[in-house]
Design a protein around this motif. Structure first.
Motif, PDB file in Angstrom:
ATOM      1  N   ARG A 169      55.628  45.000  -6.441  1.00  0.00           N
ATOM      2  CA  ARG A 169      54.449  46.010  -6.556  1.00  0.00           C
ATOM      3  C   ARG A 169      54.852  47.070  -6.308  1.00  0.00           C
ATOM      4  NH1 ARG A 169      49.824  44.485  -2.098  1.00  0.00           N
ATOM      5  NH2 ARG A 169      49.790  42.458  -3.524  1.00  0.00           N
ATOM      6  N   SER A 170      55.512  47.516  -5.250  1.00  0.00           N
ATOM      7  CA  SER A 170      55.811  48.829  -4.944  1.00  0.00           C
ATOM      8  C   SER A 170      57.330  49.056  -4.287  1.00  0.00           C
ATOM      9  CB  SER A 170      54.932  49.389  -3.829  1.00  0.00           C
ATOM     10  OG  SER A 170      55.144  48.865  -2.930  1.00  0.00           O
ATOM     11  N   GLU A 171      57.973  50.243  -4.561  1.00  0.00           N
ATOM     12  CA  GLU A 171      59.122  50.420  -3.784  1.00  0.00           C
ATOM     13  C   GLU A 171      59.159  49.867  -2.241  1.00  0.00           C
ATOM     14  OE1 GLU A 171      61.935  53.809  -4.337  1.00  0.00           O
ATOM     15  OE2 GLU A 171      61.239  54.188  -2.116  1.00  0.00           O
ATOM     16  N   ARG A 172      58.031  50.306  -1.638  1.00  0.00           N
ATOM     17  CA  ARG A 172      57.838  49.941  -0.245  1.00  0.00           C
ATOM     18  C   ARG A 172      58.039  48.586   0.113  1.00  0.00           C
ATOM     19  NH1 ARG A 172      55.897  51.916   4.635  1.00  0.00           N
ATOM     20  NH2 ARG A 172      54.277  50.494   5.653  1.00  0.00           N
ATOM     21  N   THR A 173      57.283  47.756  -1.015  1.00  0.00           N
ATOM     22  CA  THR A 173      57.304  46.346  -0.624  1.00  0.00           C
ATOM     23  C   THR A 173      58.723  45.793  -1.069  1.00  0.00           C
ATOM     24  OG1 THR A 173      54.974  46.304  -1.806  1.00  0.00           O
ATOM     25  CG2 THR A 173      56.275  43.974  -1.896  1.00  0.00           C
ATOM     26  N   LEU A 174      59.505  46.151  -2.026  1.00  0.00           N
ATOM     27  CA  LEU A 174      60.704  45.749  -2.342  1.00  0.00           C
ATOM     28  C   LEU A 174      61.712  46.007  -1.024  1.00  0.00           C
ATOM     29  CD1 LEU A 174      62.692  44.478  -4.421  1.00  0.00           C
ATOM     30  CD2 LEU A 174      63.152  46.862  -5.571  1.00  0.00           C
ATOM     31  N   LYS A 175      61.781  46.998  -0.631  1.00  0.00           N
ATOM     32  CA  LYS A 175      62.761  47.397   0.311  1.00  0.00           C
ATOM     33  C   LYS A 175      62.379  46.839   1.752  1.00  0.00           C
ATOM     34  CE  LYS A 175      61.238  52.069   1.699  1.00  0.00           C
ATOM     35  NZ  LYS A 175      61.478  53.489   1.217  1.00  0.00           N
ATOM     36  N   ARG A 176      61.114  46.653   1.981  1.00  0.00           N
ATOM     37  CA  ARG A 176      60.912  45.822   3.379  1.00  0.00           C
ATOM     38  C   ARG A 176      61.223  44.249   3.033  1.00  0.00           C
ATOM     39  NH1 ARG A 176      54.871  46.709   4.294  1.00  0.00           N
ATOM     40  NH2 ARG A 176      55.056  45.361   6.090  1.00  0.00           N
ATOM     41  N   LEU A 215      63.445  43.190   1.159  1.00  0.00           N
ATOM     42  CA  LEU A 215      65.135  43.209   1.114  1.00  0.00           C
ATOM     43  C   LEU A 215      65.665  43.162   2.729  1.00  0.00           C
ATOM     44  CD1 LEU A 215      66.119  44.779  -2.106  1.00  0.00           C
ATOM     45  CD2 LEU A 215      65.977  42.282  -1.597  1.00  0.00           C
ATOM     46  N   ALA A 216      64.888  43.978   3.575  1.00  0.00           N
ATOM     47  CA  ALA A 216      65.520  44.535   4.635  1.00  0.00           C
ATOM     48  C   ALA A 216      65.149  43.053   5.556  1.00  0.00           C
ATOM     49  CB  ALA A 216      64.534  45.630   5.415  1.00  0.00           C
TER      50      ALA A 216
END
Lengths: 507, 93
Positions: A270-277, A279-280
């Motif tokens: 949905r968003s970059e924030r969603t993706l990187k969280r 993957l973290a």
């Protein structure tokens, strides 16, 4: 895992419960979203709307198949402590994502990508290269799906103590999978992945708990036992094994990160924030998954010493039998374990199937006969192609080939050849379509030949990695050697200006 | 292909992992540290907590690998977020 005696009716009930939950989730995922199913991006990527929880679990459940349990524990049993490599090589997948996912996410959102091939067309403007990429992806996905179908049948037969025969088990769960995938697309796949991921984590936890119970929690005693009785499994690996360890980190890291369904999860965020969280958190999951399976495999060395390679493949089933015989609580835990294994297999298979269908819809049908067809029709063709592919693969699955791990490596050896066009292609403007094509083709043929001829590894370097090194060398040298006017792909007006080469381009 | 769009009000905060050389140096070092090629082949002892010493070293390197990768996801990557947050009013969960 055939021949289990602990399960039976309980296993059948768990499987039925899992199947019903998957169907209910699939039904609700598809309900009220009829418009979403009429576009490629809507059906295959939820329109790019996956939130944090769904994205995290779909990354998790897709990346860890049943093979991560039933294939990796026996490998730890056979290789000993050096199989700890299964943890860093799964972390490496996330590290490799960091090489290309941030920029690819931005471009994919702007350009409305659906399949990995969309990136190839956008970047290189080359039909020849796009066709090669699509062929390799379809081949890899089909093989991957086949492996899951084989594992599904074995898992279900094992869970139910053959109460549900292999073929019936596969057909039943394939129908469930097709039903929810058909109605809900990526949204159904991702939401069922939440349930399946939780089942996998519960199953792995139950397996660890049971195995530790059998050795009375004395892990130090297990390792001391191994050091005394089979020191070659406890000692520092040979240089060749260390090279193989490092090679596996590269091979799995790059290979798993560029799997079509892995790339599509970047697109679907949905968003970059969603993706990187997401993957973290995924960076830690190998410790809770392959790390735990590694411990169980090591415990197996003490519990079942001296198993042959073929017998060791049944290790998880053997441990489960022992544990289930302790009391009713452990019996229930082991049913959870096998439910988790089946859930993990189904969750990986549905993602591979959806990616397969998307490539047929968009890259095969949508670029040939269906060029003028509506997106709704393209989606329908992809769905039907997925069902046909599963039917063909089921016929092959009745005679499962080799051990699970050998099939797994064979897929990676080819899929990993896609890595340069994503990693190098994103950042190196001078990279040409021709060099990428010949590098990929040479790498894939080399890796394929070495696998089929059963040659390698070469001083620890697997054939797939040898093919990748050749691939990268051809990509780099071929691009450097090309004159600007020869860079057919990168001077094509259909290629975005960002990637168009000029004579003034720096390397 | 430079995505550091100067028109963005948060352009100074835009970060991309590929642009952090030290990040990749660190990752390569922890990966190499986790592969025990530099230790004498076949050695098991000393056992630390019952576990061969080299596995403890590899375990430590693996934890560092996870930690750095996790950190990079959260802190070294910030390309589209400012724009998306502005568009969504910071409502993404």
């Amino acid at each position: 895992m055939n021949g289990l005696t602990f399960a039976g009716t309980g296993g059948v009930l768990v499987l039925i419960a899992y199947a019903v939950i998957m169907l209910v989730i699939g039904y609700f995922a598809g309900r009220g979203k009829s418009d979403e199913g009429k576009t490629n991006r809507g059906y295959y990527l939820t329109g790019g709307g996956l939130g944090f929880v769904a994205l995290l679990f779909t990354l998790y459940a897709t990346q860890y198949s049943g093979n991560a349990i039933v294939g990796y524990a026996p490998t730890a049993y056979r290789d000993g402590f050096s199989w700890w490599q299964s943890v860093p090589f799964m972390i490496a997948v996330i590290a490799v994502y960091l090489l290309f996912a941030p920029r690819l996410y931005v471009i994919a959102k702007k350009q409305g990508f659906v399949t990995p091939t969309d990136w190839i067309r956008y970047r290189f403007g080359s039909t020849k290269l796009a066709v090669l990429v699509a062929v390799l992806m379809l081949w890899g996905l089909a093989n991957y799906l086949l492996e899951q179908l084989v594992a599904m049948g074995q898992g279900i037969a094992g869970l139910t103590g053959d109460t549900v025969p292999y073929q019936i088990g596969v057909i039943a769960f394939v129908l469930v999978m097709l039903a929810y995938s058909w109605t809900g697309g990526m949204r159904a796949v991702a939401l069922t992945d939440v349930m399946q991921g939780i089942a996998l984590l519960l199953g792995i936890g139950a397996m660890l708990f049971g195995a530790l119970y059998l050795v009375e929690g004395d892990l130090a005693g297990v390792t001391q036992h191994i050091a005394q009785t089979e020191p070659e499994k406890a000692g520092v690996p040979t240089t060749e094994d260390s090279i193989n360890w490092f090679s596996m980190i590269l091979l799995i890291g790059f290979g798993a990160a560029v799997y079509p369904h892995a790339i599509q999860r970047i697109y679907a965020a949905r968003s970059e924030r969603t993706l990187k969280r997401s993957l973290a958190i995924m960076a830690w999951m190998p410790l809770a998954t392959t790390g735990v399976v590694f411990v169980v495999g090591i415990i197996g060395i003490q519990l079942f010493p001296g198993l042959s390679t073929a017998d060791s493949e049944q290790l998880v089933g053997m441990i489960a039998n022992e544990v289930a015989g302790v009391n009713v609580v452990f019996y229930v835990l082991m049913i959870l374990l096998f439910g988790g294994v089946v859930a993990a297999i189904v969750s990986t298979a549905d993602s591979a199937l959806l990616a397969f269908s998307s490539i047929v819809s968009r890259d095969v049908y949508g670029r040939s006969f269906g060029r003028t067809a509506s997106e709704g029709k393209q989606v329908r063709v992809g769905k039907v192609a997925g069902v046909v592919a599963v039917g063909v693969l089921l016929l092959i699955a009745w005679n499962p080939p080799g051990t699970l791990l050998s099939i797994f490596v064979l897929k990676f050896e080819l899929i990993v050849q896609l890595a340069p066009v994503f990693v190098l292609g994103l950042y190196w403007r001078r990279m040409t379509a021709n060099a990428a094509f010949w590098g990929m083709l040479t790498g894939a043929l080399t890796a394929g030949f070495l696998s089929v001829a059963d040659l390698g590894p070469f001083y620890g370097v697997p054939g797939g990695l040898a093919g990748l090194l050749l691939n990268v060398a051809i990509c780099v040298l071929g691009s450097l050697a090309s004159r600007p006017r020869d860079r057919a792909g990168t001077t094509d007006p259909s290629v975005p200006a960002d990637f168009r080469a000029t004579s003034a381009d720096p390397a | 292909m430079d995505r550091r769009r100067s028109e963005s009000p948060s352009s100074t905060a835009l970060r991309e992992p590929i642009r952090s050389p030290w990040l990749w140096v660190s990752l390569v070092l922890v990966v190499l540290a986790g592969v025990p090629f530099y230790l004498p082949t076949g050695t098991v002892e000393p056992l630390i907590g019952g576990v061969p010493y080299w596995l403890v070293v590899s375990l430590g390197a693996t934890l560092a690998f996870s930690a750095i990768t996790c950190w990079a996801c959260l802190r070294a990557w910030n390309l589209a977020e400012p724009e998306e947050e502005a568009a969504a009013g910071g409502s993404d969960s």
